[in-house]
Design a protein around this motif. Structure first.
Motif, PDB file in Angstrom:
ATOM      1  N   HIS A 142       0.819  -1.215   0.000  1.00 24.23           N
ATOM      2  CA  HIS A 142       0.000   0.000   0.000  1.00 24.23           C
ATOM      3  C   HIS A 142       0.856   1.270   0.000  1.00 24.23           C
ATOM      4  O   HIS A 142       0.505   2.248  -0.666  1.00 24.23           O
TER       5      HIS A 142
ATOM      6  N   GLU B  22       1.374   6.891  -6.821  1.00 21.83           N
ATOM      7  CA  GLU B  22       0.269   7.835  -7.033  1.00 21.83           C
ATOM      8  C   GLU B  22       0.726   9.269  -6.801  1.00 21.83           C
ATOM      9  O   GLU B  22       0.416  10.172  -7.589  1.00 21.83           O
TER      10      GLU B  22
ATOM     11  N   ILE C 148      -7.191  -1.559  -0.960  1.00 20.60           N
ATOM     12  CA  ILE C 148      -7.704  -1.649  -2.330  1.00 20.60           C
ATOM     13  C   ILE C 148      -9.201  -1.947  -2.407  1.00 20.60           C
ATOM     14  O   ILE C 148      -9.837  -1.679  -3.424  1.00 20.60           O
TER      15      ILE C 148
ATOM     16  N   TYR D 228     -11.035   2.861  -6.420  1.00 16.20           N
ATOM     17  CA  TYR D 228     -10.367   1.609  -6.775  1.00 16.20           C
ATOM     18  C   TYR D 228     -11.420   0.574  -7.163  1.00 16.20           C
ATOM     19  O   TYR D 228     -12.526   0.555  -6.629  1.00 16.20           O
TER      20      TYR D 228
ATOM     21  N   SER E 157     -11.390  -3.634  -7.494  1.00 17.29           N
ATOM     22  CA  SER E 157     -10.493  -4.743  -7.190  1.00 17.29           C
ATOM     23  C   SER E 157     -11.176  -6.092  -7.238  1.00 17.29           C
ATOM     24  O   SER E 157     -12.373  -6.212  -6.965  1.00 17.29           O
TER      25      SER E 157
ATOM     26  N   THR F 248      -6.228  -4.880  -9.304  1.00 17.45           N
ATOM     27  CA  THR F 248      -6.835  -3.603  -8.929  1.00 17.45           C
ATOM     28  C   THR F 248      -6.624  -2.565 -10.021  1.00 17.45           C
ATOM     29  O   THR F 248      -5.508  -2.380 -10.515  1.00 17.45           O
TER      30      THR F 248
ATOM     31  N   VAL G 212      -6.577   1.369 -10.692  1.00 22.39           N
ATOM     32  CA  VAL G 212      -6.440   2.628  -9.956  1.00 22.39           C
ATOM     33  C   VAL G 212      -6.647   3.791 -10.917  1.00 22.39           C
ATOM     34  O   VAL G 212      -6.392   3.664 -12.118  1.00 22.39           O
TER      35      VAL G 212
ATOM     36  N   THR H 111      -4.981   8.193  -3.313  1.00 23.31           N
ATOM     37  CA  THR H 111      -6.393   7.836  -3.178  1.00 23.31           C
ATOM     38  C   THR H 111      -6.805   7.854  -1.698  1.00 23.31           C
ATOM     39  O   THR H 111      -6.053   7.406  -0.827  1.00 23.31           O
TER      40      THR H 111
END
Length: 289
Positions: A136, A143, A171, A177, A179, A199, A201, A209
């Motif tokens: 994560h 991101e 997620i 998101y 997933s 996933t 994004v 996010t």
């Protein structure tokens, strides 16, 4: 050495030899078998042109993706801390003629990703096979740096074994998101269940996010998953299988209480010496394409 002894050193033969070695000589941690079916399905559906891989090991998944992506000029960039693994992968890429389609950036992701950012790399697919409790935070970094193209797809391995509970919350609860949680059998250990995630994004420079606060008990689950990972790294698969199975059951029940369950699974059909693995749709097929 097993690869060098092959009579023909095309990519398919080398992939088969790595699988044979892992199944019959010494267990090695590669995403073969049903795990490979998940990666292959995503590659075929999305046809990515630029893939970022965390953790190259001996280059198995990088080569598998690069072989398919060479059809449309795609490229895999792999991050690897271990210079020996990086050297093995680079030499295999030269051996099979995929040196233009698979490259290795040496270094920890905290150092290597900023280098790729400075070089203005961006990606439409990411494959995560590093320490699962970092998934994560590594995604957040990508991101924040704007390195993900719109509708980028992120595939993560080892989500149940040894486990990535924080990633699963991230997620499945993160805003925008989309997933899937896919049940697979561990390569070389058919009785052991693992999960992979697929996933989508937002990407496109949209920034980090939003993810709701974690439920109670998440930190403890994550710490236990890390301890299991260190134990499996220190010992062979057989020495820790019972502990892993027990923790998998505990983790599965804890995740179910949070509303997180597997949504797809891979089934394998055997015909003689051949095995065909396919992703079985449990929910909506449209999420893959």
């Amino acid at each position: 050495q097993a690869v060098l002894n092959l009579r023909t050193c095309d990519a398919k033969s080398v992939l088969a030899e790595i699988e044979e070695f892992g199944l019959k000589r010494q267990w090695i941690k590669v995403a073969g078998g049903e795990k490979a079916a998940v990666v292959d399905t995503v590659i075929a559906a999305r046809k990515p042109r630029s893939v970022l891989e965390y953790g190259v090991y001996v280059g198995y998944t990088a080569m598998r993706m690069a072989l398919r992506m060479a059809e449309w000029g795609g490229k895999v960039t792999s991050l690897e801390m271990d210079p020996v693994h990086a050297c093995i992968t680079r030499n295999i890429a030269l051996l099979v003629g995929l040196e233009d389609n698979m490259v290795v950036q040496i270094g920890h992701s905290d150092d290597a990703v900023p280098i790729l950012h400075e070089q203005r790399h961006s990606f439409d697919m990411v494959f995560m096979d590093q320490r699962s409790t970092r998934f994560h935070t590594d995604l957040w970094t990508l991101e924040e740096l704007g390195m993900l193209q719109p509708s980028c797809v992120v595939v993560a391995d080892n989500v149940l074994k040894p486990g990535a509970p924080r990633w699963l919350w991230h997620i499945t609860r993160g805003q925008n998101y989309s997933s899937e949680v896919v049940s697979v059998r561990e390569f070389g250990s058919a009785e052991t269940e693992d999960w992979m995630t697929v996933t989508f994004v937002p990407g496109g420079g949209s920034g980090r996010t939003f993810v709701p606060p974690e439920p109670p008990g998440m930190a403890a689950l994550t710490a236990k998953a890390d301890r299991m990972r260190f134990r499996t790294v220190a010992k062979c698969m057989g020495d820790t299988r019972k502990e892993l199975e027990d923790f998998n059951k505990e983790l599965t029940h804890a995740l179910a209480a949070m509303g997180i369950r597997k949504t797809k699974l891979v089934t394998t059909v055997y015909e003689g010496q051949q095995a065909t693995s396919r992703v079985r749709e449990v929910l909506d097929e449209a999420v893959w394409t």
